[in-house]
Design an enzyme around this catalytic site. Structure first.
Site, PDB file in Angstrom:
ATOM      1  N   TRP A 117       0.981  -1.242  -0.160  1.00 48.31           N
ATOM      2  CA  TRP A 117       0.036  -0.066  -0.090  1.00 48.31           C
ATOM      3  C   TRP A 117       0.948   1.361   0.084  1.00 48.31           C
ATOM      4  O   TRP A 117       0.435   2.315  -0.668  1.00 48.31           O
ATOM      5  CB  TRP A 117      -0.930   0.143   1.099  1.00 48.31           C
ATOM      6  N   ASP A 184      -2.266   6.808   6.384  1.00 50.66           N
ATOM      7  CA  ASP A 184      -2.953   5.825   5.811  1.00 50.66           C
ATOM      8  C   ASP A 184      -3.298   4.841   7.107  1.00 50.66           C
ATOM      9  O   ASP A 184      -2.386   4.181   7.544  1.00 50.66           O
ATOM     10  CB  ASP A 184      -2.406   5.001   4.599  1.00 50.66           C
ATOM     11  N   LYS A 208     -12.092  -1.948   6.369  1.00 49.82           N
ATOM     12  CA  LYS A 208     -11.331  -2.741   7.152  1.00 49.82           C
ATOM     13  C   LYS A 208     -11.821  -2.759   8.566  1.00 49.82           C
ATOM     14  O   LYS A 208     -12.114  -3.784   8.933  1.00 49.82           O
ATOM     15  CB  LYS A 208      -9.904  -2.382   6.983  1.00 49.82           C
TER      16      LYS A 208
HETATM   17  C1  PLP Z   1      -7.086  -1.997   1.835  1.00 52.22           C
HETATM   18  C2  PLP Z   1      -6.034  -0.802   2.026  1.00 52.22           C
HETATM   19  C3  PLP Z   1      -5.932   0.157   1.142  1.00 52.22           C
HETATM   20  C4  PLP Z   1      -6.556   0.137  -0.210  1.00 52.22           C
HETATM   21  O1  PLP Z   1      -7.847   0.557   0.102  1.00 52.22           O
HETATM   22  P1  PLP Z   1      -9.099   0.754  -1.076  1.00 52.22           P
HETATM   23  O2  PLP Z   1     -10.111   1.269  -0.276  1.00 52.22           O
HETATM   24  O3  PLP Z   1      -9.404  -0.718  -1.628  1.00 52.22           O
HETATM   25  O4  PLP Z   1      -8.736   1.492  -1.900  1.00 52.22           O
HETATM   26  C5  PLP Z   1      -4.897   1.052   1.386  1.00 52.22           C
HETATM   27  N1  PLP Z   1      -4.180   1.201   2.386  1.00 52.22           N
HETATM   28  C6  PLP Z   1      -4.151   0.100   3.462  1.00 52.22           C
HETATM   29  C7  PLP Z   1      -3.346   0.029   4.537  1.00 52.22           C
HETATM   30  C8  PLP Z   1      -5.140  -0.729   3.070  1.00 52.22           C
HETATM   31  O5  PLP Z   1      -5.215  -1.873   4.244  1.00 52.22           O
END
Ligand code: PLP
Length: 366
Positions: A117, A184, A208
């Site tokens: 990511w 993030d 998540k």
């Molecule tokens: C799943 C995830 C993403 C991507 O998320 P999307 O909403 O599918 O774009 C980005 N960063 C982390 C840490 C993730 O777990």
């Protein structure tokens, strides 16, 4: 087909009467039952409008109240003042990879590379300016969180990924930086107490730990904005989404509604209680991984994630048999990501301790 026959093809499944499924999915993932129930109810009759939440205008007072509360509750949970703004946007965390750089990267940004990511965020940022990857754990397939790096004081911001969903590593401490910090937090948001004022921008895809796919939470300290000279298309411009209170265009109305229900559940439970539960769940599983001769953890012990535990069977020829044993115990979603292999147990906020115990029981008898 007559109408009745068509209707029957949409008959609700009998899943509600099945015994409990322990959901270790990495995302979309387990949610609090209360949030699911409130979602079902709003699908049928939203805020006593007699209409489904899927059918009403996002400009109506009932829905505006949902958006307002969902924005407000984030600030309440983190104790943020009016220097911060909360947005709910489309496009997932992946759109934030580029939106962050679009809005904040004038000349140079510093990134810490802790996995797939982060790498994707780096790739997007490079479209907007110089990217200084100041630390990376790529040399060991991202099995640890790098430390001891220097943060360049002339960078526009530092970008971190607090929890690496795929590799099962997590930042357990945050540095204090002299430049703005962007994080993030897609896979560990509201899983533990943090000092959110240490961050200038936090983003998370909802699916998540917060709600269904489709909504993305962005929290930003306002003084970060207005510093880049480029033109920003409206949909990419944080200033516009802030000014329009996340209603510049039609928001992901139903996902935000379910996020609100999850936030209410977090508020009622208390983040400290959630943190203690998450710690207890992680301890239970990691203790078994360490104790059990058949299994081995994949990441540095100090950097183990409380959210996503990754582990292997020493004898990989037994992988399928282990997954089969999990299935028999109503355990779902533990197959590892292809870049790590083995198994990954995601233990987000709404996963209960007894689900982790069920997995540990399978590991013990396997
Ligand atoms: C799943 C995830 C993403 C991507 O998320 P999307 O909403 O599918 O774009 C980005 N960063 C982390 C840490 C993730 O777990």
């Amino acid at each position: 087909m007559d109408l009745e026959a068509i209707r029957n093809t949409f008959a609700p499944s009998k899943s509600k009467t099945m015994s409990k499924v322990h959901n270790f999915s990495a995302g979309p993932a387990v949610l609090p039952q209360e949030a699911i129930d409130a979602g079902i109810s709003a699908l049928q009759n939203f805020a006593n409008t007699g209409l489904s939440i899927l059918e009403v205008s996002h400009r109506g007072k009932e829905y505006v109240a949902v958006m307002d509360e969902a924005r407000h509750l984030v600030k309440k949970l983190w104790g943020l003042d009016d220097q911060y703004e909360v947005m709910y946007l489309h496009g997932g965390a992946s759109t934030q990879f580029l939106m962050v750089a679009y809005n904040l990267l004038q000349t140079k940004a510093a990134y810490v590379d802790t996995g797939v990511w982060s790498s994707k965020a780096i790739k997007e940022a490079k479209l907007f300016g110089e990217v200084d990857v100041i630390a990376s754990s790529k040399d060991k397939n991202y099995t640890y969180v790098p430390t001891g790096y220097t943060i360049p004081s002339d960078a526009d911001y530092l970008h971190l990924t607090s929890n690496n969903t795929i590799y099962g590593t997590q930042m357990h401490q945050f540095l204090t930086a002299s430049i703005p910090v962007v994080c993030d937090m897609s896979s560990d948001i509201f899983s533990r107490r943090i000092d959110a004022t240490k961050f200038d921008l936090i983003y998370a895809g909802a699916q998540k730990n917060l709600g269904p796919a489709g909504a993305t939470l962005v929290v930003i300290k306002k003084d970060l904005l207005g510093k880049v000279t480029r033109q920003i298309p409206s949909m990419m411009d944080y200033k516009i989404h802030i000014a329009k209170e996340s209603m510049f265009n039609t928001p992901p109305a139903f996902p935000v509604y379910v996020v609100l229900q999850t936030l209410k559940w977090i508020d009622k439970t208390g983040i400290e209680t959630i943190e203690n539960r998450n710690k207890a769940k992680a301890d239970l599983l990691y203790n078994e991984i360490d104790r059990n001769e058949a299994f081995i953890g994949t990441v540095a012990a100090n950097d183990r994630s409380w959210m996503n535990a990754t582990f292997l069977l020493k004898d990989e020829s037994r992988n399928e048999a282990f997954l089969e044993a999990c299935k028999e115990a109503n355990i779902s979603g533990v197959k590892g990501h292809r870049s790590v292999g083995g198994f990954r147990a995601s233990m987000y906020n709404a996963l209960e301790l007894d689900s982790v115990q069920a997995l540990v029981n399978v590991m013990q008898t396997f």
